[in-house]
Structure formats: structure tokens, C-alpha cells
Enzyme design. Structure first.
Site, PDB file in Angstrom:
ATOM      1  N   LEU A  36       0.830  -1.209   0.000  1.00  0.00           N
ATOM      2  CA  LEU A  36       0.000   0.000   0.000  1.00  0.00           C
ATOM      3  C   LEU A  36       0.865   1.260   0.000  1.00  0.00           C
ATOM      4  CD1 LEU A  36      -3.057  -0.872   2.288  1.00  0.00           C
ATOM      5  CD2 LEU A  36      -3.013  -0.563  -0.202  1.00  0.00           C
ATOM      6  N   THR A  37       1.751   1.360  -0.987  1.00  0.00           N
ATOM      7  CA  THR A  37       2.498   2.584  -1.201  1.00  0.00           C
ATOM      8  C   THR A  37       1.599   3.580  -1.941  1.00  0.00           C
ATOM      9  OG1 THR A  37       3.354   1.857  -3.351  1.00  0.00           O
ATOM     10  CG2 THR A  37       4.625   1.250  -1.382  1.00  0.00           C
ATOM     11  N   ALA A  84       6.256  -3.487  -7.993  1.00  0.00           N
ATOM     12  CA  ALA A  84       7.459  -2.795  -8.451  1.00  0.00           C
ATOM     13  C   ALA A  84       7.310  -1.299  -8.247  1.00  0.00           C
ATOM     14  CB  ALA A  84       7.712  -3.075  -9.930  1.00  0.00           C
ATOM     15  N   THR A 126       8.962  -5.537 -18.097  1.00  0.00           N
ATOM     16  CA  THR A 126       8.634  -4.437 -18.993  1.00  0.00           C
ATOM     17  C   THR A 126       9.551  -4.421 -20.211  1.00  0.00           C
ATOM     18  OG1 THR A 126       8.672  -2.000 -19.167  1.00  0.00           O
ATOM     19  CG2 THR A 126      10.101  -2.983 -17.534  1.00  0.00           C
ATOM     20  N   ASP A 127       9.054  -3.878 -21.324  1.00  0.00           N
ATOM     21  CA  ASP A 127       9.903  -3.739 -22.506  1.00  0.00           C
ATOM     22  C   ASP A 127      11.001  -2.700 -22.317  1.00  0.00           C
ATOM     23  OD1 ASP A 127       8.309  -1.452 -22.559  1.00  0.00           O
ATOM     24  OD2 ASP A 127       7.546  -1.780 -24.592  1.00  0.00           O
ATOM     25  N   GLU A 128      10.914  -1.902 -21.267  1.00  0.00           N
ATOM     26  CA  GLU A 128      11.924  -0.866 -21.039  1.00  0.00           C
ATOM     27  C   GLU A 128      13.305  -1.456 -20.730  1.00  0.00           C
ATOM     28  OE1 GLU A 128      10.960   2.729 -18.957  1.00  0.00           O
ATOM     29  OE2 GLU A 128       8.815   2.280 -19.053  1.00  0.00           O
ATOM     30  N   TYR A 151      15.170   3.025 -13.198  1.00  0.00           N
ATOM     31  CA  TYR A 151      14.002   2.143 -13.125  1.00  0.00           C
ATOM     32  C   TYR A 151      14.193   0.907 -13.997  1.00  0.00           C
ATOM     33  CZ  TYR A 151       9.679   0.150 -14.880  1.00  0.00           C
ATOM     34  OH  TYR A 151       8.722  -0.732 -15.302  1.00  0.00           O
ATOM     35  N   SER A 152      14.475   1.110 -15.283  1.00  0.00           N
ATOM     36  CA  SER A 152      14.592  -0.038 -16.181  1.00  0.00           C
ATOM     37  C   SER A 152      15.795  -0.906 -15.828  1.00  0.00           C
ATOM     38  CB  SER A 152      14.655   0.424 -17.638  1.00  0.00           C
ATOM     39  OG  SER A 152      15.705   1.332 -17.864  1.00  0.00           O
ATOM     40  N   LYS A 155      14.642  -3.163 -13.095  1.00  0.00           N
ATOM     41  CA  LYS A 155      13.790  -4.228 -13.627  1.00  0.00           C
ATOM     42  C   LYS A 155      14.630  -5.267 -14.369  1.00  0.00           C
ATOM     43  CE  LYS A 155       9.990  -4.815 -13.626  1.00  0.00           C
ATOM     44  NZ  LYS A 155       9.123  -5.594 -12.686  1.00  0.00           N
ATOM     45  N   LEU A 191       0.761   8.582 -18.428  1.00  0.00           N
ATOM     46  CA  LEU A 191       0.439   9.485 -19.524  1.00  0.00           C
ATOM     47  C   LEU A 191      -1.054   9.564 -19.852  1.00  0.00           C
ATOM     48  CD1 LEU A 191       1.427  11.375 -21.800  1.00  0.00           C
ATOM     49  CD2 LEU A 191       1.564   9.361 -23.260  1.00  0.00           C
ATOM     50  N   TYR A 208       6.667  15.991 -22.820  1.00  0.00           N
ATOM     51  CA  TYR A 208       8.124  15.998 -22.910  1.00  0.00           C
ATOM     52  C   TYR A 208       8.628  16.201 -24.340  1.00  0.00           C
ATOM     53  CZ  TYR A 208       9.167  14.297 -18.153  1.00  0.00           C
ATOM     54  OH  TYR A 208       9.326  14.178 -16.800  1.00  0.00           O
ATOM     55  N   HIS A 277      15.562   9.864 -22.016  1.00  0.00           N
ATOM     56  CA  HIS A 277      14.233   9.495 -22.498  1.00  0.00           C
ATOM     57  C   HIS A 277      14.342   8.596 -23.734  1.00  0.00           C
ATOM     58  CE1 HIS A 277       9.884  11.107 -23.279  1.00  0.00           C
ATOM     59  NE2 HIS A 277       9.913   9.831 -22.955  1.00  0.00           N
TER      60      HIS A 277
END
Length: 341
Positions: A36-37, A84, A126-128, A151-152, A155, A191, A208, A277
Site C-alpha cells: 500500500l504505497t 514494483a 517491462t519492454d523498457e 528504473y529499467s 527491472k 500518460l 516531454y 528518455h
């Protein structure tokens, strides 16, 4: 009857999966394990929280003792790991909590599941982790990992740990890597919900760079159906890419939302680009389609119209204080990874 433990089940994708799974598998027992963040919202599971085969456990995925206790008490047979830290901008400001949750947390979860004899572990990624694509080509399961944000990178680290538990211990891990998710009940710092909610109240929409960054959009229900296929038919040790086949530039997405709501493009405000980015993501999901028989059901037009309608009809949800974030005045996040640690 099977007992399934879902981590991050109060977040957007995790809660969507819980509701999807319990409708499709009403006899299964489901454990929702979530800290519960800021990304977790109990309202996301109001429709299922009263069911006798649903249980919520508030806990951190870095708490190995609690994980083992819950898995043993409930005789957990499957783990679906969504939990995550997932916001790229937050990871740029403070990478440490991303490493703690996404890397250490995943290792603790893998270890607890291994010790408790869990029969199948789905690691949702994730695809990132693949980095950035040029104008052509697609990410496949064999694309080298080349993450460009904290982040990526965190992951990718969790993916490699999941792989190591299969290769070293023979633990039945399966990895999925999805493209950008969207749909009802997504945190408004992402987004699509950010643009919808801002446009509904005629607020400026920060975007952005030049707005030409490209993402492949996947409706959350399609993601859930793909994970179901992986749980039931996937081969341990394998990676499965999940994409919606809906590539759009960010400015195209924003403009389509504004048109749907009858709002002018003059609401768009271009702002300085984010550090590191990635320019383009695009998923090749032919493996899961050919081997497991999955394919997306939603076109982007249908899914986006449904999503816009949901936010327009549920202002009480996104105007709640729990959904107010520290970054609402900045450009919104495109990341569609799981939320809620």
C-alpha cells in the site's frame, strides 16, 4: 482449486489481473500481497474484496519471513509478481528505493517461493529493459538488455535474478515483458490518465520534448489474458513479450484524447525532455501468439474510448487525495509497468 499469490495487487495492473482471474477462475483462492504505497489503492479491488476466497496481506516483498509465513499458511501454488517501483522520473530522483524494491524484493520473493515449493512463478517485467529502438525493428525475447534509466536497470536486474533461479535451481520461473499498459483505474501520473484527467478540468498538459517518442500501447485486459496464457501454458525458463501492436507517438495519443473529449490541442505545453528518455519501444509478440495462442482483443481506438469514458464517469476516483502525486505539474510518465510494492 489453486491458491495464487499476487504481489502488487492494489496497483493498476495487479488489481486488474485479480479481478480478471477471479472472474475466470472463481474457485481459486487468491492472496493479494501489497505494501500500500502511493501506487496502491484499495478502491481498485472493491468489487472482489468481499469474496470468501480473497485475502489481503499488507506486506513488503523484502520481508522474507512474512513471505514464507504467508506462502506456507496458504499453501501457495502459484505466484504472479507485479509489485514494483515503476515511475521513471522518481527513479531518476531516487534510484535507491527502486533497487531495494525491484531487485532485492524480487530476490526475496523468489527465495521464499523456492523454499515453499511454489509450482509456478510468473515474473512480470517491462519492454523498457531492452532500451531504445530506432525508427525500425522490434524488441524480441532475444534482444539484449540495455536499460537506460535507474528504473529499467532495476527491472533488468530483477529479470536476471528470475532467470538465475531457473538456471541454477531449476525453479519454475516464467518472465513476461509487456509494452505500455492503459485502461481504467490507472494512477493519474501515467500518460493516458494524466492527459484525460487534466483535459476534463481544462488544465494545461505538459508533454516531454517534441512529443514524438513512440510507445506500443497494450490494454490492461489484454495483458491479463496474456498472463493467464503464460500461467496455464507457458514453458518454465522462457520469456514472453506481450504487445498491443498499437504504436503511437505521445503527441498522437494526447491529440486523440483531446479530440475524444472535444478539447483543443492548445492545452498541450511542450516542456524540456526527460533525462535518458527512450525514443521508441515496439514489441514483437509473435512468440506468445504462435506458441500459446494469445492475441490482443482491443484496438487502440476502442480501448482508449473505453478508458476516456471510465475516467469521465469516475471523477470521485481520480480526485481522491490518495491519487494526488507530487509530479502532477510535470510531464506524465509513459511507463506501463506494474505498480504497487
Amino acid at each position: 482449486m489453486t491458491t495464487v499469490l499476487v504481489t502488487g495487487g492494489m496497483g493498476f495492473i495487479g488489481s486488474s489481473f485479480l479481478q480478471y482471474w477471479m472472474k475466470r477462475h472463481p474457485k481459486d483462492r487468491v492472496i493479494n500481497y501489497d505494501l500500500l504505497t502511493y501506487a496502491g489503492n484499495p478502491a481498485n479491488v472493491e468489487e472482489i474484496s468481499h469474496l470468501p476466497n480473497y485475502r489481503f496481506v499488507k506486506g513488503d516483498i523484502t520481508d522474507l519471513a512474512l513471505l514464507e509465513k504467508v506462502m506456507k499458511e496458504e499453501s501457495v501454488e502459484r505466484v504472479v509478481h507485479f509489485a514494483a517501483e515503476s515511475h521513471v522520473d522518481r527513479s531518476i530522483l531516487d534510484p535507491s528505493c527502486f533497487v531495494t524494491t525491484n531487485v532485492l524484493g524480487t530476490q526475496c520473493l523468489l527465495e521464499a517461493a523456492k523454499q515453499c515449493g511454489v509450482g509456478r512463478f510468473i515474473h512480470v517485467s517491462t519492454d523498457e529493459v531492452y532500451g531504445s529502438l530506432g525508427a525500425e525493428g522490434y524488441f524480441s525475447e532475444t534482444t539484449p538488455l540495455a536499460p537506460n534509466s535507474p528504473y529499467s536497470a532495476s527491472k533488468a536486474g530483477s529479470d536476471l535474478l528470475a532467470r538465475a533461479y531457473y538456471e541454477t535451481y531449476g525453479f519454475p520461473v516464467l518472465i513476461t515483458r509487456c509494452s505500455n499498459n492503459y485502461g481504467p483505474r490507472q494512477l493519474p501520473e501515467k500518460l493516458i490518465p494524466a492527459v484525460i484527467t487534466k483535459a476534463l478540468v481544462d488544465q494545461p498538459i505538459p508533454l516531454y520534448g517534441d512529443g514524438r517518442n513512440i510507445r506500443d500501447w497494450l490494454h490492461v485486459d489484454d495483458h491479463c489474458s496474456a498472463i493467464e496464457k503464460v500461467i496455464e501454458c507457458g514453458v518454465p525458463g522462457q520469456v514472453y513479450n506481450i504487445g498491443g501492436n498499437n504504436e503511437r507517438t505521445n503527441v498522437e495519443v494526447v491529440s486523440q484524447i483531446l479530440r475524444t473529449l472535444g478539447k483543443p490541442d492548445s492545452l498541450i505545453r511542450y516542456v524540456s525532455d526527460r533525462l535518458g528518455h527512450d525514443r521508441r519501444y515496439a514489441i514483437d509478440s509473435s512468440k506468445i501468439q504462435s506458441e500459446l495462442g494469445w492475441k490482443p482483443a482491443y484496438t487502440f481506438e476502442r480501448g482508449l474510448a473505453q478508458t476516456v469514458e471510465w475516467y469521465a464517469n469516475h471523477k470521485d476516483y481520480w480526485l481522491r487525495p490518495s491519487n494526488t502525486t507530487v509530479k502532477r505539474n510535470e510531464a506524465a510518465e509513459e511507463s506501463g509497468d506494474a505498480e504497487g510494492a
